[in-house]
Design an enzyme around this catalytic site. Sequence first.
Site, PDB file in Angstrom:
ATOM      1  N   ASP A  51     -14.100   3.302   7.009  1.00 38.49           N
ATOM      2  CA  ASP A  51     -13.011   4.021   6.326  1.00 38.49           C
ATOM      3  C   ASP A  51     -13.488   4.547   4.982  1.00 38.49           C
ATOM      4  O   ASP A  51     -13.099   5.642   4.564  1.00 38.49           O
ATOM      5  CB  ASP A  51     -11.783   3.134   6.134  1.00 38.49           C
ATOM      6  CG  ASP A  51     -10.692   3.885   5.381  1.00 38.49           C
ATOM      7  OD1 ASP A  51     -10.251   4.936   5.886  1.00 38.49           O
ATOM      8  OD2 ASP A  51     -10.322   3.467   4.271  1.00 38.49           O
ATOM      9  N   HIS A  54       0.839  -1.196   0.000  1.00 37.78           N
ATOM     10  CA  HIS A  54       0.000   0.000   0.000  1.00 37.78           C
ATOM     11  C   HIS A  54       0.877   1.251   0.000  1.00 37.78           C
ATOM     12  O   HIS A  54       1.957   1.253   0.576  1.00 37.78           O
ATOM     13  CB  HIS A  54      -0.883   0.016   1.248  1.00 37.78           C
ATOM     14  CG  HIS A  54      -2.096   0.882   1.084  1.00 37.78           C
ATOM     15  ND1 HIS A  54      -3.264   0.403   0.550  1.00 37.78           N
ATOM     16  CD2 HIS A  54      -2.314   2.179   1.368  1.00 37.78           C
ATOM     17  CE1 HIS A  54      -4.158   1.378   0.527  1.00 37.78           C
ATOM     18  NE2 HIS A  54      -3.607   2.474   1.006  1.00 37.78           N
ATOM     19  N   ARG A 108     -12.972  13.071   4.503  1.00 35.46           N
ATOM     20  CA  ARG A 108     -11.701  13.776   4.729  1.00 35.46           C
ATOM     21  C   ARG A 108     -11.231  14.450   3.454  1.00 35.46           C
ATOM     22  O   ARG A 108     -10.662  15.541   3.486  1.00 35.46           O
ATOM     23  CB  ARG A 108     -10.638  12.799   5.225  1.00 35.46           C
ATOM     24  CG  ARG A 108     -10.851  12.354   6.664  1.00 35.46           C
ATOM     25  CD  ARG A 108      -9.995  11.135   6.986  1.00 35.46           C
ATOM     26  NE  ARG A 108      -8.598  11.348   6.731  1.00 35.46           N
ATOM     27  CZ  ARG A 108      -7.766  10.405   6.237  1.00 35.46           C
ATOM     28  NH1 ARG A 108      -8.198   9.205   5.964  1.00 35.46           N
ATOM     29  NH2 ARG A 108      -6.507  10.691   6.028  1.00 35.46           N
ATOM     30  N   SER A 138      -6.485   4.699   8.557  1.00 30.60           N
ATOM     31  CA  SER A 138      -7.176   4.426   7.296  1.00 30.60           C
ATOM     32  C   SER A 138      -6.461   3.307   6.536  1.00 30.60           C
ATOM     33  O   SER A 138      -7.078   2.336   6.089  1.00 30.60           O
ATOM     34  CB  SER A 138      -7.208   5.718   6.472  1.00 30.60           C
ATOM     35  OG  SER A 138      -7.527   5.454   5.141  1.00 30.60           O
ATOM     36  N   LYS A 197      -7.619  -1.077   6.396  1.00 35.51           N
ATOM     37  CA  LYS A 197      -7.858  -1.809   5.144  1.00 35.51           C
ATOM     38  C   LYS A 197      -6.936  -3.029   5.051  1.00 35.51           C
ATOM     39  O   LYS A 197      -7.340  -4.099   4.626  1.00 35.51           O
ATOM     40  CB  LYS A 197      -7.632  -0.897   3.935  1.00 35.51           C
ATOM     41  CG  LYS A 197      -8.709   0.151   3.776  1.00 35.51           C
ATOM     42  CD  LYS A 197      -8.605   0.845   2.432  1.00 35.51           C
ATOM     43  CE  LYS A 197      -7.531   1.906   2.391  1.00 35.51           C
ATOM     44  NZ  LYS A 197      -7.914   3.202   2.915  1.00 35.51           N
TER      45      LYS A 197
END
Length: 432
Positions: free
Chosen positions: A163, A84, A170, A185, A189
């Site tokens: 999220d 990620h 956001r 966040s 995930k």
Amino acid sequence: MIRPAELIQRKRDGEELADDEIAELILGYARGEVPDYQLAAFAMAVYFRGLSARETFALTDAMVRSGETIDLASALGRKVVDKHSTGGVGDKVSLAVGPIVAACGVPIGKMSGRGLGHTGGTLDKLESIPGFRTELTIDEFVDQVRNVGVAIVGQTADLVPADKLLYALRDVTATVDQLSLIAASIMSKKLAAGAQAIVLDVKVGDGAFMKTLDEARRLAETMLALGREAGREVVCLLTDMDQPLGGAVGNALEVREALAAVRGQGPADLSELVLDGCAKLLAFSDLGIDEATGRARAEAAVADGSAEATWRRWLEAQGGDPDERRLPEARVVRDVTAPTDGHVTRLGAIAVGNAALHLGAGRRTKEDAIDHAVGVVCLAKRGDEVAQGETLAQVHARDDASADEAAQAVLAAYAFGPEPPPRRDVLLEVVD
Ligand code: URA
């Protein structure tokens, strides 16, 4: 029952909230019982006051508990890896890493997000591929990781719904670049999607949410701690985001460039980071190999075409058309040319990201539809020598007026000098 206004007030005044208070707020929001405006105010209070390590873990845990979770190791009977990025400009690394790692025999299952602010999101990029479905059911996701070796999906209503909602909120309330909110966040995930080993790419610089190496290190350490607390192996790469990664910025343009990297024809900085990420993921996997061997295997998968074959199988499995000629193309392509001879001493990532956003490649409100065809391709990067009149970049736009505006903004993102700037590698540091 908690009163959201009271929690907002206590956080605004700098108090530390209890785990169950954070959990009730987040779970109530996911159930639609706490409205957007209260969560927006809470996010802003967190932006200014921050969260302690305990609160950050409670937030992450609540987000994971807002939906279902997947146990990929049990479902597949082997170790699954994930990667990620914290978000940057032109960052299409995940698109290339997924099929290369899968082609090396290591399953990778990834849950991604949409664009935030000036940064592009992996899901938006994938949706530029005709037919591509980012919303799979959990069963489809698990089956695809098992059968194809790679799946990249969005947060469905089932996985981390809190999220999904908070991320979109956001994005449009100037509360993205807060360390604990980013860490929670991303890690929610990663934890919910079930991979045992995770490579995190923390972007640093002008185009990243973390502007300095110190901030990036703190974010990396927070995410490492969250991962370890949940029993996962995590490593963080801190990588340069002072200029866009690769050349392409904008959804379909980035998909094309990611495919070029999968074929071994990508820009040098992108290919370097893709291979670094693959090497780390393969070393984490159950193949029992070290990083150098992982890198050699990733290079071989690119060279022998097996990575590209996996790319095709992956796109098809998610309903996408793998024929790159089917990707959308912008009506207007405008060259941006060098006003002088010299070396490119700066190419501001945020300026290029914003130019792409204004062209329609990103969203300004939660409801905005994005134009997958538009964006910018930076042909000259920091350190390159250019001659007056040479093409620095190309703007892909839907009409002449937006092309003119973006061309000016892209030109302003460049600075020139007689000497090249000091060389900087894309991989700055590893935190593990
Ligand atoms: N990427 C995410 O998934 N979440 C953030 O908050 C920022 C980047």
